[in-house]
Design an enzyme around this catalytic site. Structure first.
Site, PDB file in Angstrom:
ATOM      1  N   ASP A   4      44.205   3.474  -8.795  1.00  0.00           N
ATOM      2  CA  ASP A   4      44.793   2.352  -9.516  1.00  0.00           C
ATOM      3  C   ASP A   4      45.329   1.279  -8.563  1.00  0.00           C
ATOM      4  OD1 ASP A   4      45.497   0.992 -11.747  1.00  0.00           O
ATOM      5  OD2 ASP A   4      47.209   2.247 -12.267  1.00  0.00           O
ATOM      6  N   GLY A   5      45.324   0.042  -9.035  1.00  0.00           N
ATOM      7  CA  GLY A   5      45.952  -1.059  -8.305  1.00  0.00           C
ATOM      8  C   GLY A   5      45.014  -1.972  -7.562  1.00  0.00           C
ATOM      9  N   ASN A   6      43.717  -1.787  -7.761  1.00  0.00           N
ATOM     10  CA  ASN A   6      42.748  -2.660  -7.077  1.00  0.00           C
ATOM     11  C   ASN A   6      42.944  -4.116  -7.483  1.00  0.00           C
ATOM     12  OD1 ASN A   6      41.587  -0.382  -5.987  1.00  0.00           O
ATOM     13  ND2 ASN A   6      39.848  -0.344  -7.394  1.00  0.00           N
ATOM     14  N   TRP A  51      46.155  -5.619  -6.053  1.00  0.00           N
ATOM     15  CA  TRP A  51      45.985  -5.820  -4.601  1.00  0.00           C
ATOM     16  C   TRP A  51      45.276  -7.150  -4.347  1.00  0.00           C
ATOM     17  CZ3 TRP A  51      41.663  -6.528  -1.553  1.00  0.00           C
ATOM     18  CH2 TRP A  51      41.841  -6.378  -0.166  1.00  0.00           C
ATOM     19  N   ARG A  62      39.749 -10.180  -8.834  1.00  0.00           N
ATOM     20  CA  ARG A  62      39.959  -8.727  -9.000  1.00  0.00           C
ATOM     21  C   ARG A  62      38.801  -7.918  -8.438  1.00  0.00           C
ATOM     22  NH1 ARG A  62      43.450  -6.727 -12.592  1.00  0.00           N
ATOM     23  NH2 ARG A  62      41.986  -5.063 -13.074  1.00  0.00           N
ATOM     24  N   SER A 104      37.052   4.944 -16.456  1.00  0.00           N
ATOM     25  CA  SER A 104      37.420   5.771 -17.605  1.00  0.00           C
ATOM     26  C   SER A 104      36.674   5.343 -18.863  1.00  0.00           C
ATOM     27  CB  SER A 104      38.929   5.680 -17.853  1.00  0.00           C
ATOM     28  OG  SER A 104      39.242   4.453 -18.487  1.00  0.00           O
ATOM     29  N   GLU A 114      38.003   4.333 -21.335  1.00  0.00           N
ATOM     30  CA  GLU A 114      38.741   3.174 -21.867  1.00  0.00           C
ATOM     31  C   GLU A 114      38.442   1.886 -21.092  1.00  0.00           C
ATOM     32  OE1 GLU A 114      40.624   6.156 -21.082  1.00  0.00           O
ATOM     33  OE2 GLU A 114      40.291   6.774 -23.160  1.00  0.00           O
ATOM     34  N   ASN A 115      37.842   2.007 -19.915  1.00  0.00           N
ATOM     35  CA  ASN A 115      37.649   0.836 -19.050  1.00  0.00           C
ATOM     36  C   ASN A 115      36.504  -0.093 -19.491  1.00  0.00           C
ATOM     37  OD1 ASN A 115      38.593   2.530 -15.965  1.00  0.00           O
ATOM     38  ND2 ASN A 115      39.810   1.188 -17.260  1.00  0.00           N
ATOM     39  N   TRP A 116      35.681   0.348 -20.446  1.00  0.00           N
ATOM     40  CA  TRP A 116      34.516  -0.467 -20.851  1.00  0.00           C
ATOM     41  C   TRP A 116      34.911  -1.782 -21.498  1.00  0.00           C
ATOM     42  CZ3 TRP A 116      30.119   0.844 -18.735  1.00  0.00           C
ATOM     43  CH2 TRP A 116      29.878   2.192 -18.408  1.00  0.00           C
ATOM     44  N   ARG A 167      53.324   7.014 -14.439  1.00  0.00           N
ATOM     45  CA  ARG A 167      52.916   7.701 -15.672  1.00  0.00           C
ATOM     46  C   ARG A 167      51.614   8.445 -15.402  1.00  0.00           C
ATOM     47  NH1 ARG A 167      49.410   3.896 -18.168  1.00  0.00           N
ATOM     48  NH2 ARG A 167      49.207   2.166 -16.729  1.00  0.00           N
TER      49      ARG A 167
HETATM   50  C1  IPE Z   1      41.647   0.559 -10.609  1.00  0.00           C
HETATM   51  O1  IPE Z   1      42.230  -0.678 -10.369  1.00  0.00           O
HETATM   52  C2  IPE Z   1      40.159   0.492 -10.825  1.00  0.00           C
HETATM   53  C3  IPE Z   1      39.692   0.842 -12.183  1.00  0.00           C
HETATM   54  C4  IPE Z   1      40.470   1.229 -13.174  1.00  0.00           C
HETATM   55  C5  IPE Z   1      38.264   0.735 -12.440  1.00  0.00           C
HETATM   56  P1  IPE Z   1      42.743  -1.583 -11.560  1.00  0.00           P
HETATM   57  O2  IPE Z   1      41.630  -2.463 -11.980  1.00  0.00           O
HETATM   58  O3  IPE Z   1      43.342  -0.725 -12.629  1.00  0.00           O
HETATM   59  O4  IPE Z   1      43.862  -2.462 -10.874  1.00  0.00           O
HETATM   60  P2  IPE Z   1      45.194  -3.005 -11.536  1.00  0.00           P
HETATM   61  O5  IPE Z   1      45.867  -1.876 -12.244  1.00  0.00           O
HETATM   62  O6  IPE Z   1      44.795  -4.084 -12.493  1.00  0.00           O
HETATM   63  O7  IPE Z   1      45.985  -3.509 -10.389  1.00  0.00           O
HETATM   64 MG    MG Z   2      45.176  -0.291 -13.411  1.00  0.00          MG
END
Ligand code: IPE
Ligand code: MG
Length: 215
Positions: free
Chosen positions: A2-4, A7, A15, A47, A49-51, A173
């Site tokens: 998480d957090g890409n 960053w 992103r 995940s 849910e990410n779609w 979490r």
């Molecule tokens: C994680 O980074 C990568 C994936 C879930 C695919 P995020 O995309 O969740 O990065 P943030 O949470 O927006 O910083």
């Molecule tokens: Mg995230």
């Protein structure tokens, strides 16, 4: 991992650049894990849910998974065996495009002979979906569900119990990740976003695993 996105945003970058940096850091963390004798490393790549994310971002992340699963010679040099965990490709709700399926299958077969660390990438994965799938399997086999029967019905039945769960980027979490396999496991939280997850973080997570294992 998480957090890409955060960053990248902090650097004024799109992103997608964060996801690219995250994939590169995964390669570094795989090497560092092998050097430390880690047997199993399982990462949450994408995940169920990410779609719903913007199409451009999803396409970029898919391309990075093709790249990741394409690192076969590097993984062979490290004696790493690749596995994948996620919704079976023939599941009506599965969303993994064919070119990613092919990359996954090729990485699995081209690294199957390796005897070192097992790197499992979760893609189109959701823990609750996995548990529901396991329940349907058990019902289909006319078995009575209990913990042992359910464990054998998970996507990867022989995956060992999780020693330590890691969550990056200051989130404290638990996500929809390996809920069945990580029940009771300690969690390591770090403020570092995934692209900055460091060898120190890895050492701290491993130390936490040892601390709870010796109890
Ligand atoms: C994680 O980074 C990568 C994936 C879930 C695919 P995020 O995309 O969740 O990065 P943030 O949470 O927006 O910083
Ligand atoms: Mg995230």
């Amino acid at each position: 991992m998480d957090g890409n996105g955060r960053w990248a945003q902090r650097r004024g970058l799109p992103r997608t650049e964060g996801h690219t940096a995250g994939e590169e850091n995964l390669a570094a963390i795989v090497r560092a894990s092998v050097a430390r004798g880690v047997d199993y490393l399982t990462v949450f790549g994408f995940s169920t849910e990410n779609w719903v994310r913007p199409r451009r971002e999803v396409r970029h992340i898919l391309g990075l998974h093709r790249k990741l699963f394409g690192r076969v010679s590097e993984l062979n040099d490290l004696n790493v065996r690749v596995q994948w965990i996620g919704r079976p490709f023939d599941d009506p709700a599965a969303r993994t495009p064919t070119y990613v399926q092919r990359a996954i299958q090729k990485a699995i077969s081209d690294t199957a002979q390796n005897t070192g660390m097992t790197l499992t990438v979760a893609f189109d994965y959701g823990s609750r979906t996995e548990i529901a799938h396991a329940a349907r399997r058990v019902v289909g086999q006319h078995k009575t569900p209990n913990v042992a029967v359910m464990s054998r019905a998970m996507y990867i039945p022989d995956m060992p119990h999780v020693d330590v769960l890691v969550r990056t980027s200051g989130e404290t979490r638990i996500s929809n990740f390996l809920l069945w396999q990580a029940a009771g496991s300690p969690s390591y939280f770090t403020n570092n976003p995934w692209p900055e997850f460091s060898e120190d973080d890895l050492d701290a997570a491993i130390a936490l695993a040892h601390k709870f294992r010796s109890r």
